[in-house]
Design an enzyme around this catalytic site. Structure first.
Site, PDB file in Angstrom:
ATOM      1  N   SER A 142      43.238  38.462  38.992  1.00 30.51           N
ATOM      2  CA  SER A 142      42.305  39.389  39.655  1.00 30.51           C
ATOM      3  C   SER A 142      41.296  39.827  38.613  1.00 30.51           C
ATOM      4  O   SER A 142      41.543  39.716  37.403  1.00 30.51           O
ATOM      5  CB  SER A 142      43.065  40.613  40.180  1.00 30.51           C
ATOM      6  OG  SER A 142      42.173  41.662  40.489  1.00 30.51           O
ATOM      7  N   TYR A 155      49.543  47.446  39.330  1.00 26.33           N
ATOM      8  CA  TYR A 155      48.917  46.221  39.830  1.00 26.33           C
ATOM      9  C   TYR A 155      47.994  45.632  38.759  1.00 26.33           C
ATOM     10  O   TYR A 155      48.016  44.421  38.495  1.00 26.33           O
ATOM     11  CB  TYR A 155      48.128  46.495  41.114  1.00 26.33           C
ATOM     12  CG  TYR A 155      47.460  45.260  41.691  1.00 26.33           C
ATOM     13  CD1 TYR A 155      48.209  44.290  42.351  1.00 26.33           C
ATOM     14  CD2 TYR A 155      46.087  45.057  41.559  1.00 26.33           C
ATOM     15  CE1 TYR A 155      47.599  43.149  42.876  1.00 26.33           C
ATOM     16  CE2 TYR A 155      45.470  43.925  42.081  1.00 26.33           C
ATOM     17  CZ  TYR A 155      46.228  42.971  42.734  1.00 26.33           C
ATOM     18  OH  TYR A 155      45.633  41.844  43.251  1.00 26.33           O
TER      19      TYR A 155
END
Ligand code: NAP
Length: 267
Positions: A142, A155
């Site tokens: 990401s 995360y």
């Protein structure tokens, strides 16, 4: 159309979003598919659709990648099934709370999925691919490790791990016939947001990419043999500048003497 020379792609998290879109694109490129996720019904529906629209073979494998036995079964398959030529480590969950407020049970599950399972599968694939002198490992990271101040800690850290693992893995096996890629999507329209209790409509429209565009860009980066692909980044030189700035630290990261600024107090 399928040419059946590509081998089999094992895709985790293939039941929706980015994984399901990769399944479509890889089938069209002639890969046979091994689709993995928990929702067998959705996998079967996708498999039937891909079998009817292409001539590739599609196998469905129900697995919960937070379950060690399920992960171990897939590891065995990756080590021993010589038809597998591509691992797409895509399954992942997001989180939506600060570390102080986090439910640690959910944190553990996120780490099991985003880090532990991904690591085990990458290791098994690396062993199999190196032994066969052929294969590719694509890890879905990401962009959040680039903006850790703006996204929740767990995360973000899990995706920083994926990026770092991929960079080191490439140094370890990239010269042995195995292609390695980290994909760093920005906000992409999939179910992950709703699943994590986040509202994607709160984002400005110009920040949100459609999943087909994201996956097509990632595959273009794969074709260009990029180690790191950021689908939205207009100028690849910006990433190269970051890497070069990091490499420039190299000569000073491990020295016999502490830096002068740390020798001024308490002496
Ligand atoms: P998604 O639509 O929610 O897909 C997640 C996939 O992971 C689903 O197929 C889900 O299938 C599977 N999965 C979840 N928990 C699992 C478990 N315990 N065991 C096995 N499979 C599991 O979200 P997505 O956006 O496509 O996410 C794919 C990857 O992209 C993730 O790693 C995510 O972090 C990353 N990513 C997404 C974005 C974004 O904005 N969408 C941005 C950057 C990175 P089942 O529920 O059927 O198991």
């Amino acid at each position: 159309m399928s040419n059946h020379t590509q081998g089999t792609a094992l895709i985790t998290g293939a039941s929706s979003g980015i994984g399901a879109t990769y399944a479509d694109r890889l089938a069209k490129r002639g890969y046979d598919l091994l689709l993995v996720a928990r929702d067998q019904g959705r996998l079967e529906t996708l498999a039937a659709q891909l079998r009817s629209s292409t001539s590739v073979k599609v196998e469905v494998l129900k697995a919960d990648l937070t379950n060690a036995a399920d992960v171990s079964g897939l590891e065995q398959r990756l080590r021993t099934d010589a038809s597998i030529t591509l691992l797409l480590n895509n399954a992942g969950v997001a989180a939506n709370s600060t570390l102080a407020q986090a439910d640690l049970g959910e944190v553990d599950l996120l780490i099991q999925l985003n880090i532990v399972a991904l690591t085990h599968l990458a290791s098994a694939a690396a062993a199999g691919f190196v032994a066969r002198g052929r294969g590719a490992i694509v890890n879905i990271a990401s962009v959040v490790p680039m903006i850790p101040e703006r996204f929740n800690a767990v995360y973000t850290a899990s995706k920083a791990y994926v990026l770092s693992l991929t960079q080191s893995l490439n140094a370890e096996i990239g010269e042995q016939g195995v292609q390695v890629q980290a994909v760093m999507p920005g906000a992409t329209r999939t179910e992950i947001w709703e699943r994590a209790g986040m509202d994607l409509t709160a984002f400005p429209a110009e920040m949100v990419m459609e999943v087909g565009e994201m996956v097509d860009a990632a595959l273009a980066g794969f074709d260009q043999k990029e180690l790191v692909t950021i689908p939205s980044l207009p100028d690849a030189a910006d990433w190269d500048a970051l890497v070069n700035a990091r490499l420039a630290l190299g000569p000073n990261l491990s020295l016999q003497q502490a830096a002068a600024r740390y020798k001024t107090s308490g002496a």
